[in-house]
Scaffold this motif. Structure first.
Motif, mmCIF file in Angstrom:
data_model
loop_
_atom_site.group_PDB
_atom_site.id
_atom_site.type_symbol
_atom_site.label_atom_id
_atom_site.label_comp_id
_atom_site.label_asym_id
_atom_site.label_seq_id
_atom_site.Cartn_x
_atom_site.Cartn_y
_atom_site.Cartn_z
ATOM 1 N N ASN A 97 -107.929 -8.209 27.584
ATOM 2 C CA ASN A 97 -106.809 -9.117 27.877
ATOM 3 C C ASN A 97 -107.083 -10.052 29.043
ATOM 4 O O ASN A 97 -106.204 -10.823 29.434
ATOM 5 N N ARG A 98 -108.293 -10.050 29.597
ATOM 6 C CA ARG A 98 -108.632 -11.022 30.634
ATOM 7 C C ARG A 98 -108.590 -12.437 30.082
ATOM 8 O O ARG A 98 -108.212 -13.376 30.774
ATOM 9 N N PHE A 99 -109.018 -12.596 28.831
ATOM 10 C CA PHE A 99 -109.063 -13.922 28.204
ATOM 11 C C PHE A 99 -108.524 -13.829 26.781
ATOM 12 O O PHE A 99 -109.280 -13.913 25.806
ATOM 13 N N PRO A 100 -107.211 -13.676 26.638
ATOM 14 C CA PRO A 100 -106.641 -13.481 25.296
ATOM 15 C C PRO A 100 -106.872 -14.657 24.359
ATOM 16 O O PRO A 100 -106.907 -14.488 23.138
ATOM 17 N N GLN A 101 -107.039 -15.876 24.912
ATOM 18 C CA GLN A 101 -107.230 -17.042 24.053
ATOM 19 C C GLN A 101 -108.533 -16.978 23.271
ATOM 20 O O GLN A 101 -108.653 -17.576 22.195
ATOM 21 N N VAL A 102 -109.512 -16.241 23.791
ATOM 22 C CA VAL A 102 -110.795 -16.114 23.095
ATOM 23 C C VAL A 102 -110.615 -15.423 21.756
ATOM 24 O O VAL A 102 -111.180 -15.835 20.738
ATOM 25 N N TRP A 103 -109.814 -14.377 21.749
ATOM 26 C CA TRP A 103 -109.612 -13.615 20.516
ATOM 27 C C TRP A 103 -108.819 -14.429 19.497
ATOM 28 O O TRP A 103 -109.083 -14.332 18.286
ATOM 29 N N ARG A 104 -107.865 -15.242 19.975
ATOM 30 C CA ARG A 104 -107.121 -16.115 19.060
ATOM 31 C C ARG A 104 -108.063 -17.134 18.424
ATOM 32 O O ARG A 104 -107.985 -17.407 17.220
ATOM 33 N N ALA A 161 -108.986 -3.500 22.157
ATOM 34 C CA ALA A 161 -110.085 -3.994 21.321
ATOM 35 C C ALA A 161 -109.620 -4.238 19.889
ATOM 36 O O ALA A 161 -109.934 -5.269 19.292
ATOM 37 N N VAL A 162 -108.857 -3.291 19.336
ATOM 38 C CA VAL A 162 -108.489 -3.408 17.917
ATOM 39 C C VAL A 162 -107.217 -4.207 17.689
ATOM 40 O O VAL A 162 -107.039 -4.789 16.615
ATOM 41 N N HIS A 163 -106.325 -4.241 18.677
ATOM 42 C CA HIS A 163 -105.074 -4.972 18.482
ATOM 43 C C HIS A 163 -105.158 -6.397 19.039
ATOM 44 O O HIS A 163 -104.939 -7.358 18.304
ATOM 45 N N LEU A 164 -105.495 -6.535 20.316
ATOM 46 C CA LEU A 164 -105.616 -7.875 20.885
ATOM 47 C C LEU A 164 -106.896 -8.556 20.382
ATOM 48 O O LEU A 164 -106.864 -9.696 19.904
ATOM 49 N N GLY A 165 -108.018 -7.853 20.483
ATOM 50 C CA GLY A 165 -109.286 -8.434 20.062
ATOM 51 C C GLY A 165 -109.482 -8.472 18.558
ATOM 52 O O GLY A 165 -110.371 -9.156 18.067
ATOM 53 N N GLN A 166 -108.665 -7.723 17.821
ATOM 54 C CA GLN A 166 -108.765 -7.622 16.366
ATOM 55 C C GLN A 166 -110.198 -7.302 15.930
ATOM 56 O O GLN A 166 -110.722 -7.850 14.964
ATOM 57 N N ALA A 167 -110.817 -6.399 16.689
ATOM 58 C CA ALA A 167 -112.195 -6.003 16.406
ATOM 59 C C ALA A 167 -112.293 -5.287 15.066
ATOM 60 O O ALA A 167 -111.474 -4.420 14.752
ATOM 61 N N LEU A 168 -113.304 -5.641 14.299
ATOM 62 C CA LEU A 168 -113.576 -4.975 13.030
ATOM 63 C C LEU A 168 -114.427 -3.737 13.225
ATOM 64 O O LEU A 168 -114.494 -2.879 12.341
ATOM 65 N N ARG A 169 -115.088 -3.665 14.390
ATOM 66 C CA ARG A 169 -115.870 -2.482 14.758
ATOM 67 C C ARG A 169 -115.679 -2.222 16.250
ATOM 68 O O ARG A 169 -115.324 -3.130 17.011
ATOM 69 N N ILE A 170 -115.938 -0.979 16.653
ATOM 70 C CA ILE A 170 -115.833 -0.588 18.056
ATOM 71 C C ILE A 170 -117.199 -0.127 18.529
ATOM 72 O O ILE A 170 -117.798 0.781 17.941
#
Length: 373
Positions: free
Chosen positions: A185-192, A217-226
């Motif tokens: 969440n340091r840079f939420p715009q990156v994930w968007r 990672a999975v909710h804000l970053g919407q990561a497909l893998r961890i």
């Protein structure tokens, strides 16, 4: 053929392998000599042992310090090309058929290269390695996971670099480095931005921090893998018992089959794997990877850093068989899980899975049941 040789002959999919963590000691010494960079040792065997000993400290911070030496010799086009080429050849020699190599371009511009020049140098090395493997009758596919350092403020810039090269070798985006204190969440715009562009993301989480890190990672970053993800056990009450109860984050990860890029040897070195009381697990049979596999998480097996951990995919797999009672069926299943979690298109995943099944049948000399792809 003994177990070790059989495992080496099996096809492998590598999703979590750091480019700057897999150099040949001989290469480090030769590249360092060209620039006058001073190393802890100048004998290949001694230098390899130094990296392994330094990485075995039980601290992720100390583990990461060893990268100062490898990054130092990867500041030129020649150095990056050579390291990338040898990475491809070494993985192919170990049986890998698909590799995603992650690295942070921002760490390789001290010698005057631009981010794009650094990316191009690595891609050229990858192309040369793939061609070299093909010239010997082999076949391997390799993509770049463009990585931003968590503690730096260049996430936007690195994400733009990845997107600009998505059709030139970049297959995904990652953040790496010190996990604790540097959340997504340091840079939420990156994930968007990445999500809007439909670009795959994997995020280091659950290695040096806990459930909140995985959740972001999975909710804000919407990561497909961890990346690693072994501390997800903190959200599983009664993990390792006959009656485990998954929390919301653990259920989300399992329900959506978000792949865990588990690196067993590295996890034991860095104290990433913990017991229910928060104590580091020191032996492979205690590692949560087997329990997570049994709970039907999308477990994959990886190397993390081949130099620092003195490992390879064959070594990781052999230890699981010899120390944790894994079977060839288990190895096949985690390899197929990795193939299905690769950052390539659906049809390509299917073809990769079929290749894995066919090679397992060829190596083991018996019919391997096809699981649904």
């Amino acid at each position: 053929m003994d177990v070790t040789e059989t495992i080496k002959a099996l096809p492998k999919v590598v999703l979590h392998d750091h480019l700057d963590g897999g150099l040949r000691p001989e290469t480090i010494i030769e590249l360092a000599a060209q620039t006058g960079y001073e190393l802890p040792a100048t004998d290949p065997q001694e230098l390899g042992a130094w990296f392994s000993q330094a990485a075995n400290s039980g601290s992720l911070v100390r583990y990461l310090e060893t990268f100062g030496h490898t990054v130092a010799v990867m500041q030129t086009v020649e150095g990056l090309r050579r390291v990338a080429r040898e990475m491809v050849e070494d993985h192919a020699a170990d049986g890998a058929v698909y590799v995603e190599s992650r690295w942070a371009p921002e760490q390789h511009v001290a010698g005057g290269l631009s981010l794009q020049e650094a990316f191009d140098a690595v891609q050229q090395g990858i192309d040369e390695g793939v061609a070299a493997v093909a010239s010997r009758g082999g076949s391997i596919r390799v993509g770049q996971l463009v990585t931003a350092m968590r503690h730096a403020d260049r996430w936007d810039e690195i994400a733009d670099l990845a997107l600009a090269n998505r059709d030139r070798g970049a297959v995904g985006f990652d953040i790496a480095g010190a996990e604790n204190g540097f959340p997504p969440n340091r840079f939420p715009q990156v994930w968007r931005k990445l999500n809007d562009a439909g670009f795959p993301v994997t995020i280091h989480a659950g290695e040096a921090d806990g459930i909140e890190s995985i959740s972001q990672a999975v909710h804000l970053g919407q990561a497909l893998r961890i990346g690693h993800g072994v501390r997800i056990t903190q959200d599983i009450e009664g993990f390792g018992t006959d009656n485990p109860r998954l929390g919301r984050v653990a259920n989300w990860v399992r329900d959506n089959q978000i792949a865990l890029e588990v690196c067993p040897c590295s996890n034991l070195q860095t104290d990433a794997a913990l017991d229910a009381d928060g104590n580091p697990l020191r032996e492979l049979p205690q590692h949560p990877v087997s329990g997570l596999r049994d709970l039907d998480f999308a477990v994959t097996i990886n190397t993390d850093n081949r130099l620092m951990s003195a490992t390879s995919m064959s070594h990781e797999m052999a230890r699981l068989v010899q120390e944790a009672n894994w079977t060839f069926d288990d190895l096949r299943d985690v390899t197929l899980a990795a193939a299905w979690s690769a950052f390539i298109h659906h049809d390509e995943r299917h073809e990769l899975g079929e290749r894995i099944i066919a090679q397992y049948e060829q190596v083991l000399g018996s019919q391997v049941l096809k699981r649904s792809l």
